[in-house]
Design an enzyme around this catalytic site. Structure first.
Site, mmCIF file in Angstrom:
data_model
loop_
_atom_site.group_PDB
_atom_site.id
_atom_site.type_symbol
_atom_site.label_atom_id
_atom_site.label_comp_id
_atom_site.label_asym_id
_atom_site.label_seq_id
_atom_site.Cartn_x
_atom_site.Cartn_y
_atom_site.Cartn_z
ATOM 1 N N ASP A 138 0.825 -0.968 0.072
ATOM 2 C CA ASP A 138 -0.033 0.058 -0.005
ATOM 3 C C ASP A 138 1.180 1.217 -0.044
ATOM 4 O O ASP A 138 2.144 1.172 0.197
ATOM 5 C CB ASP A 138 -1.014 0.123 1.295
ATOM 6 C CG ASP A 138 -1.698 1.109 1.245
ATOM 7 O OD1 ASP A 138 -2.512 1.556 0.474
ATOM 8 O OD2 ASP A 138 -1.716 1.723 2.336
ATOM 9 N N ASP A 146 0.225 5.435 1.144
ATOM 10 C CA ASP A 146 -0.143 5.951 2.338
ATOM 11 C C ASP A 146 -0.383 5.190 3.345
ATOM 12 O O ASP A 146 -0.949 4.476 3.777
ATOM 13 C CB ASP A 146 -1.396 6.812 1.884
ATOM 14 C CG ASP A 146 -1.487 7.516 0.743
ATOM 15 O OD1 ASP A 146 -0.857 8.950 1.032
ATOM 16 O OD2 ASP A 146 -1.728 7.438 -0.177
#
Length: 225
Positions: free
Chosen positions: A17, A19
């Site tokens: 991922d 952020d």
């Protein structure tokens, strides 16, 4: 008799991922929301109020700043304004978390491919990843495929681009939807416990294959450090 294979010896790629996992972008997200409050004569909120919701993007920021949500009459206009403001300042304070660059270098040195699967739109994710020089082999965004996480389609697309079977991938993220998406894609999963987990998160109940307490611990988990 040969020794049993290490539990992660089948891995050929690691997907992350963005952020809250690779980069710390919460301050710039919060600043965009606060700029909207100030423009309306409202006091800015403390950044600590926004931070746990950094992984939810516009939805998380607007929920804190204006107590609104998708489906509310004001939401779409506020979201568009938020995105426009964020685009103008998203490079100001966003950086890779300390230790991430060394971890990525360690994966590359071990011959493991790595990429990014994020729900951030291409409009923001692609230039931001380029500006930070993260060096991902592929970046699949929230609008790259027809469905975003927790649907497994973005993760499967990343594996396809890397030429790696999903079962040979590990997906690392800081949200329960990352674990859900990873499992649905047939990948092993790990929780980045330094990320934007949210105040109510109980990561032990997410049933990930591993919990990573700090950047650098992935290399130890995989037996590379």
């Amino acid at each position: 008799m040969s020794a049993p294979a290490p539990p992660w010896s089948h891995l050929r790629a690691v997907l992350f991922d963005l952020d809250g996992t690779l980069i710390d972008s919460a301050q710039d997200l919060g600043r965009a929301a606060n700029a909207m409050r100030v423009a309306r004569g409202l006091a800015p909120l403390p950044m600590a109020r926004y931070r746990p919701h950094g992984g939810s993007g516009a939805r998380g920021m607007l929920a804190q700043a204006f107590a609104t949500a998708p489906g509310r009459p004001d939401y779409d206009a506020l979201k568009q304004e938020f995105l426009d403001r964020y685009e103008g300042l998203m490079y100001d304070n966003t950086r890779a978390f300390a230790g991430i660059e060394a971890e990525l270098a360690g994966l590359a040195a071990a011959g493991l491919a790595w990429g990014i699967v994020t729900n951030k739109a291409e409009r923001f994710a692609l230039p931001l990843v380029a500006a930070l020089r993260l060096g991902a082999a592929t970046v699949v965004c929230g609008d790259t495929t027809a469905c975003a996480k927790p649907h497994p389609a973005p993760l499967r697309e990343a594996a396809r681009r890397l030429g790696v079977a999903p079962r040979a991938c590990l997906y690392v993220g800081d949200d329960e939807r990352d674990v859900i998406a990873g499992r649905a894609a047939g990948m092993a999963t790990a929780v980045a416990a330094w990320g934007y987990l949210g105040a109510e998160a109980d990561i032990g109940r997410w049933n990930a294959d591993a919990q990573l307490r700090a950047p650098g611990s992935l290399l130890k988990l995989l037996g590379l450090a």
